[in-house]
Structure formats: C-alpha cells, structure tokens
Write a protein that holds these residues in place. Structure first.
Motif, PDB file in Angstrom:
ATOM      1  N   ALA A  25     -28.046  46.291 -26.929  1.00  0.00           N
ATOM      2  CA  ALA A  25     -27.267  45.759 -25.817  1.00  0.00           C
ATOM      3  C   ALA A  25     -28.149  44.934 -24.891  1.00  0.00           C
ATOM      4  CB  ALA A  25     -26.610  46.906 -25.040  1.00  0.00           C
ATOM      5  N   ARG A  26     -29.360  45.429 -24.648  1.00  0.00           N
ATOM      6  CA  ARG A  26     -30.269  44.677 -23.788  1.00  0.00           C
ATOM      7  C   ARG A  26     -30.703  43.384 -24.456  1.00  0.00           C
ATOM      8  NH1 ARG A  26     -33.954  49.046 -20.483  1.00  0.00           N
ATOM      9  NH2 ARG A  26     -32.304  50.557 -20.132  1.00  0.00           N
ATOM     10  N   ASP A  27     -30.888  43.438 -25.779  1.00  0.00           N
ATOM     11  CA  ASP A  27     -31.221  42.219 -26.507  1.00  0.00           C
ATOM     12  C   ASP A  27     -30.108  41.205 -26.369  1.00  0.00           C
ATOM     13  OD1 ASP A  27     -33.591  43.282 -27.319  1.00  0.00           O
ATOM     14  OD2 ASP A  27     -32.918  43.820 -29.335  1.00  0.00           O
ATOM     15  N   ALA A  28     -28.850  41.682 -26.472  1.00  0.00           N
ATOM     16  CA  ALA A  28     -27.713  40.771 -26.358  1.00  0.00           C
ATOM     17  C   ALA A  28     -27.667  40.148 -24.983  1.00  0.00           C
ATOM     18  CB  ALA A  28     -26.404  41.523 -26.644  1.00  0.00           C
ATOM     19  N   SER A  29     -27.980  40.954 -23.963  1.00  0.00           N
ATOM     20  CA  SER A  29     -27.968  40.439 -22.608  1.00  0.00           C
ATOM     21  C   SER A  29     -28.995  39.347 -22.424  1.00  0.00           C
ATOM     22  CB  SER A  29     -28.230  41.587 -21.623  1.00  0.00           C
ATOM     23  OG  SER A  29     -28.201  41.129 -20.298  1.00  0.00           O
ATOM     24  N   ALA A  30     -30.129  39.469 -23.132  1.00  0.00           N
ATOM     25  CA  ALA A  30     -31.206  38.506 -22.950  1.00  0.00           C
ATOM     26  C   ALA A  30     -31.040  37.283 -23.838  1.00  0.00           C
ATOM     27  CB  ALA A  30     -32.551  39.174 -23.249  1.00  0.00           C
ATOM     28  N   THR A  31     -30.469  37.438 -25.039  1.00  0.00           N
ATOM     29  CA  THR A  31     -30.455  36.341 -26.001  1.00  0.00           C
ATOM     30  C   THR A  31     -29.069  35.937 -26.453  1.00  0.00           C
ATOM     31  OG1 THR A  31     -30.644  37.865 -27.880  1.00  0.00           O
ATOM     32  CG2 THR A  31     -32.694  37.111 -26.886  1.00  0.00           C
ATOM     33  N   GLY A  32     -28.033  36.623 -26.037  1.00  0.00           N
ATOM     34  CA  GLY A  32     -26.700  36.350 -26.550  1.00  0.00           C
ATOM     35  C   GLY A  32     -25.967  35.232 -25.840  1.00  0.00           C
ATOM     36  N   LEU A  33     -26.545  34.627 -24.817  1.00  0.00           N
ATOM     37  CA  LEU A  33     -25.873  33.571 -24.071  1.00  0.00           C
ATOM     38  C   LEU A  33     -25.804  32.282 -24.882  1.00  0.00           C
ATOM     39  CD1 LEU A  33     -27.438  34.074 -20.523  1.00  0.00           C
ATOM     40  CD2 LEU A  33     -25.246  34.906 -21.371  1.00  0.00           C
ATOM     41  N   PHE A  35     -24.673  29.451 -23.124  1.00  0.00           N
ATOM     42  CA  PHE A  35     -24.958  28.487 -22.065  1.00  0.00           C
ATOM     43  C   PHE A  35     -25.711  29.203 -20.949  1.00  0.00           C
ATOM     44  CE2 PHE A  35     -20.625  27.656 -23.733  1.00  0.00           C
ATOM     45  CZ  PHE A  35     -20.836  26.417 -24.324  1.00  0.00           C
ATOM     46  N   PRO A  36     -26.360  28.457 -20.065  1.00  0.00           N
ATOM     47  CA  PRO A  36     -26.907  29.099 -18.866  1.00  0.00           C
ATOM     48  C   PRO A  36     -25.781  29.750 -18.076  1.00  0.00           C
ATOM     49  CG  PRO A  36     -27.786  26.879 -19.119  1.00  0.00           C
ATOM     50  CD  PRO A  36     -26.687  27.014 -20.130  1.00  0.00           C
ATOM     51  N   ALA A  37     -25.918  31.035 -17.804  1.00  0.00           N
ATOM     52  CA  ALA A  37     -24.839  31.775 -17.132  1.00  0.00           C
ATOM     53  C   ALA A  37     -24.776  31.428 -15.653  1.00  0.00           C
ATOM     54  CB  ALA A  37     -25.050  33.270 -17.306  1.00  0.00           C
ATOM     55  N   LEU A 424     -15.259  33.150 -19.608  1.00  0.00           N
ATOM     56  CA  LEU A 424     -16.392  33.346 -20.515  1.00  0.00           C
ATOM     57  C   LEU A 424     -17.450  32.266 -20.311  1.00  0.00           C
ATOM     58  CD1 LEU A 424     -14.674  34.376 -23.880  1.00  0.00           C
ATOM     59  CD2 LEU A 424     -15.734  35.862 -22.188  1.00  0.00           C
ATOM     60  N   ARG A 425     -17.001  31.030 -20.099  1.00  0.00           N
ATOM     61  CA  ARG A 425     -17.957  29.935 -19.887  1.00  0.00           C
ATOM     62  C   ARG A 425     -18.811  30.186 -18.649  1.00  0.00           C
ATOM     63  NH1 ARG A 425     -21.394  27.072 -19.109  1.00  0.00           N
ATOM     64  NH2 ARG A 425     -21.654  24.839 -19.547  1.00  0.00           N
ATOM     65  N   LEU A 426     -18.209  30.664 -17.582  1.00  0.00           N
ATOM     66  CA  LEU A 426     -18.961  30.971 -16.369  1.00  0.00           C
ATOM     67  C   LEU A 426     -19.972  32.078 -16.599  1.00  0.00           C
ATOM     68  CD1 LEU A 426     -15.999  30.808 -13.834  1.00  0.00           C
ATOM     69  CD2 LEU A 426     -17.985  29.282 -13.833  1.00  0.00           C
ATOM     70  N   MET A 427     -19.669  32.968 -17.536  1.00  0.00           N
ATOM     71  CA  MET A 427     -20.568  34.071 -17.858  1.00  0.00           C
ATOM     72  C   MET A 427     -21.598  33.682 -18.915  1.00  0.00           C
ATOM     73  SD  MET A 427     -19.563  36.619 -15.903  1.00  0.00           S
ATOM     74  CE  MET A 427     -20.143  38.147 -16.639  1.00  0.00           C
ATOM     75  N   GLY A 428     -21.583  32.412 -19.337  1.00  0.00           N
ATOM     76  CA  GLY A 428     -22.574  31.933 -20.288  1.00  0.00           C
ATOM     77  C   GLY A 428     -22.174  32.071 -21.739  1.00  0.00           C
ATOM     78  N   LEU A 429     -20.882  32.282 -22.000  1.00  0.00           N
ATOM     79  CA  LEU A 429     -20.418  32.513 -23.366  1.00  0.00           C
ATOM     80  C   LEU A 429     -19.432  31.431 -23.805  1.00  0.00           C
ATOM     81  CD1 LEU A 429     -19.820  36.357 -23.098  1.00  0.00           C
ATOM     82  CD2 LEU A 429     -21.704  35.235 -24.309  1.00  0.00           C
ATOM     83  N   ASP A 430     -19.536  31.024 -25.051  1.00  0.00           N
ATOM     84  CA  ASP A 430     -18.604  30.082 -25.658  1.00  0.00           C
ATOM     85  C   ASP A 430     -17.472  30.885 -26.282  1.00  0.00           C
ATOM     86  OD1 ASP A 430     -17.223  28.260 -27.222  1.00  0.00           O
ATOM     87  OD2 ASP A 430     -19.011  27.250 -27.960  1.00  0.00           O
ATOM     88  N   HIS A 431     -16.252  30.664 -25.818  1.00  0.00           N
ATOM     89  CA  HIS A 431     -15.129  31.484 -26.301  1.00  0.00           C
ATOM     90  C   HIS A 431     -14.879  31.288 -27.795  1.00  0.00           C
ATOM     91  CE1 HIS A 431     -11.798  28.405 -26.613  1.00  0.00           C
ATOM     92  NE2 HIS A 431     -12.700  27.710 -25.952  1.00  0.00           N
TER      93      HIS A 431
END
Length: 458
Positions: A25-33, A35-37, A424-431
C-alpha cells in the motif's frame, strides 16, 4: 514457482506476510500516481435524499417570475406528477469577490465561495434514490461495484497504518442502500469503509470494542500473534484467498487502532473555541472528526446528513430544507475555515452534494408521498448542483448551467462519471488506467465513460 507472498509466508516466522499488504500500500502511495497529485484526501459531504439546487446554490432569478405558471418548456416529465412552477421562498445574494449568488440557507458556507467551484450542470441516469446513490457512490447504478473511496484507497494506499484509510459516518443509522454505498465489492476487503454512527458522543460508543476490558495490552498482543500464526498456516494452502488475507489484516488494523483511533474520534481533545466554531449536533461533531481524520492521513472520509434520506422533501420543503441547512451550514463553513487555517485545504478536496436534485415545479398531491400538500419538489436527475473546494480546485467560479428555471443541464453537462474522473485526476490518478482485473475483464470506477472536467482544475 513461488509467488512473493508465498515466499514471505514460508520464510522464518512468516511475519513478513503480515506486513506485506501495508508495504504494498505504501509502495502504491509512492509510485502509483499517474499525474502529479493536487490533493491527498477527500471529505465527501453527502446530502442524502437530494437537496434542491434552485433553493440552495443554483440561483435562478426568473424562477419566481414563473411561480404558479406552467414551466416555459411545458409540463416537465419527472418521476411523479407535477404541476406549475414553485418559486423559491429563500433569498439569494452575491458573496465574495466572485459575486456568486447563494441562498440564505447556506449563508455561512457562502462566506467561502471564492474557494468553491459550483458545478451547476450535474446529471445522473434516473430519478430514483437507490440507483442514483449507487451511481454517485460506485459509478454503477445497478450492479455491485467498488465505491469511490475503495477505488481511491486501492490506488493510493494509506498514509497511516494505525487508522482505516476509508471512513464513512452517518448519524442514527444508515442511508438508503446501507453499506452498499461504501462497499469494496470485488476489491480486497481492506478497501471497504469503516462505518461509524456519529449519533454517539462517547468514544467507546462511537467505536465499539475499541478497548479490551478483559485482557492487558501485552497479553492481547500475544493472543493476536497466536491467531496470526494459525491464520498463516491456514492461508498457506489457500494462497489466493483474498477474503482470508483481508480478515488477517483486519485483526492487525483493529489492534493498532486501539490507541490512535480513540484519540482521533475524541473531539473533546479540541479547544473549546474550535468546538464552538463547528457548533453542536451530530453533523457538527462528525465534521470535526473528519478534519481530525484527514490530518492523521485518512484518505477518504464520507459524511451523510442522517439516516434514510433526510433531504427528500416531497412536501414542506421550506420547513425541512431550512431545518437541515441549520444543521449543516455552520459545520461546513467551520470545516472550510479550519482546513484553510491549518493548510490542509491545499491537499484536501471537500465535495458537497446529493444523489440528484429536485424539480423547479411543484409535486402534485399523491397518497403515501406528500400527504396531500403542494409545497414540495419531486426528484430531478436532469440537472443539479455539486460543489468542490480545496486541493487543486479552481474556486470562485461556476461550471455549466441549467435552463432558466433550473430543471435541466443545458451548458457543459457533467455526468457523475465525469465528476469521478475529475476527482481521480485531482488525486493524481487517470480514471482510464486505475483498473482491477476481475471475472476476466478490467474494471474501473468510470466503466467505459467519463471525461475530466478541465474547468474545475486550478
């Protein structure tokens, strides 16, 4: 060939398997973005039941000109029989440098209008509570799908291993569709929300069994280690059983929560001046708890107004909307001020709205619904308002528009799928890239739909 999970489980004492999910989970938080969140947290203020947009945030100066007359476009097709235009009894006035008009119902919230982006052109699929709640909460109105909070925590992980990453609060019980609103569905069980009934004031009632009165902390740790060892042996022959793994992780989280969760939910630890700013009542208390949770790293916090569908005012709309707004307006304004004062608003999205809006015309009397009265509004999914503020949101503006009486979105229409894509985009994720493979296909929150509403982004 052994998987990484199987290798860790079989090595040494096997303690690595307990920590694996947290590390991933921590790995995802660091590398799963993708876009810049712009933001790290979300507080979703859910006005369940469907608040009236034309009585709150969607100012229609011509509405009262048509009061008592047929709507300009003729009889409006809604879920129930409706009549002539029903004017708004509430006064609107401009606020802030942006000069956006807001109803007297939300006068305190309106003081923060320059931080708020009002999306006036929201639309859903049907004018029924159950499918519209599911659509707003899971992106799917009929089938079992993971909730927005589950998708976000799956994609981003947790910032605090001692607290749930997804918390939902509703005073006095459940909203319509109950726990389906915050379900994890086919995602692993750890991504489902932790539900809290905020009608309770004592921490021991808010969080049942948060403390053990029978076993000391050291003994409890030994018991949990024994249980974990037995569960690991049981899981060794079932390496792909996500439900079993989720159960193991839930025991660990529950143990870690005993100290930090009790502190986070105890609003008496706040200065009296802060508690006075939020006010009294269930919604005020849960709004303050929400701020305490996000500052401790909780990813997604959802607040319902109350059990059932309190904003569903088919009759006595003026009386009921005024009563509900008095319960939520001050706490919402205090939350925005508090987040801004502490710098958390820069990294926290605050989102307000219901599952749909209400008609600008009166609902006709019908046995079993409006008790023969003609002073309420029917459900309206054709056009309603949702607003956002905080991390990465361009405040002090309106996006889209409904027609001249506020019935249907006519300019820059925004579907719920578009709202989710933007969040999701604001959170750094591509839907389109946040997916989970299940039953032979890749699922996503927005299914095969959705566009990012660029106008919302700062």
């Amino acid at each position: 060939m052994l998987t990484r999970r199987q290798l860790l489980a079989s090595c040494g004492t096997g303690l690595g398997s307990l920590a694996l999910s947290d590390l991933l989970a921590r790995d995802a938080s660091a590398t799963g973005l993708h876009f810049p969140a712009k933001a790290k947290h979300v507080i979703h203020l859910f006005m369940n039941g469907g608040p009236s947009q034309v009585d709150t945030f969607d100012y229609k100066p011509r509405l009262n000109d048509f009061a008592g007359k047929t709507a300009p476009t003729g009889t409006l097709k809604t879920e129930r029989p409706t009549g002539n235009v029903l004017g708004t009894p509430f006064k609107f006035k401009p606020y802030g440098q942006s000069g956006i008009h807001v109803s007297e119902l939300f006068a305190k919230t309106a003081e923060h209008i320059d931080d708020i982006c009002l999306i006036h052109s929201m639309r859903a699929d049907v004018p029924n509570h159950e499918p519209s709640l599911m659509l707003m909460n899971t992106g799917e109105s009929r089938l079992v799908r993971p909730s927005v909070g589950s998708w976000l925590t799956y994609g981003l992980g947790s910032e605090n291993s001692n607290l749930p990453s997804f918390v939902t609060m509703c005073p006095g019980g459940y909203p319509i569709k109950e726990s389906q609103n915050w379900q994890n569905a086919f995602l692993p069980g750890k991504y489902q929300a932790t539900y809290v009934d905020t009608s309770h004031r004592q921490v021991d009632r808010l969080l049942e069994n948060i403390r053990s009165e029978l076993v000391a902390g050291t003994d409890q740790r030994q018991q949990l280690d024994l249980l974990a060892n037995l569960n690991r042996q049981h899981a060794a022959s079932r390496p792909h059983d996500e439900r079993l793994q989720s159960r193991i992780e839930s025991f660990e989280l529950a143990y870690r929560m005993q100290s930090e969760a009790a502190d986070a939910f105890d609003v008496t630890r706040e200065p009296q001046s802060i508690r006075d700013e939020y006010g009294d009542g269930d919604f005020a208390r849960q709004t303050l708890i929400a701020r305490r949770l996000v500052e401790r790293g909780v990813r997604y916090v959802q607040l319902y107004t109350g059990a059932g569908q309190p904003w569903d005012n088919h009759d006595d709309l003026e009386k009921q909307h005024r009563k509900l707004a008095q319960q939520v307006d001050q706490p919402i304004a205090a939350l925005l001020a508090d987040l801004k004062r502490t710098g958390l608003l820069d990294e926290t999205i605050v989102m307000w709205g219901g599952e749909f809006g209400r008609t600008p015309v009166v609902e006709m009397p019908r046995k079993g619904t409006n008790q023969g009265k003609m002073n309420g509004r029917d459900h309206n999914h054709y056009g309603f308002t949702v607003w956002m503020a905080g991390g990465g949101v361009k405040g002090g503006q309106t996006v889209g528009a409904t027609d001249e009486i506020g019935f249907q979105a006519v300019e820059n229409r925004v579907h719920v799928h578009d709202l989710h894509a933007t969040l999701l985009r604001l959170m750094g994720l591509d839907h389109k890239r946040l997916t989970y493979r299940y039953a032979g296909r890749d699922f996503r929150l927005t299914d095969v739909h959705g566009r990012v509403v660029d106008e919302v982004l700062a």
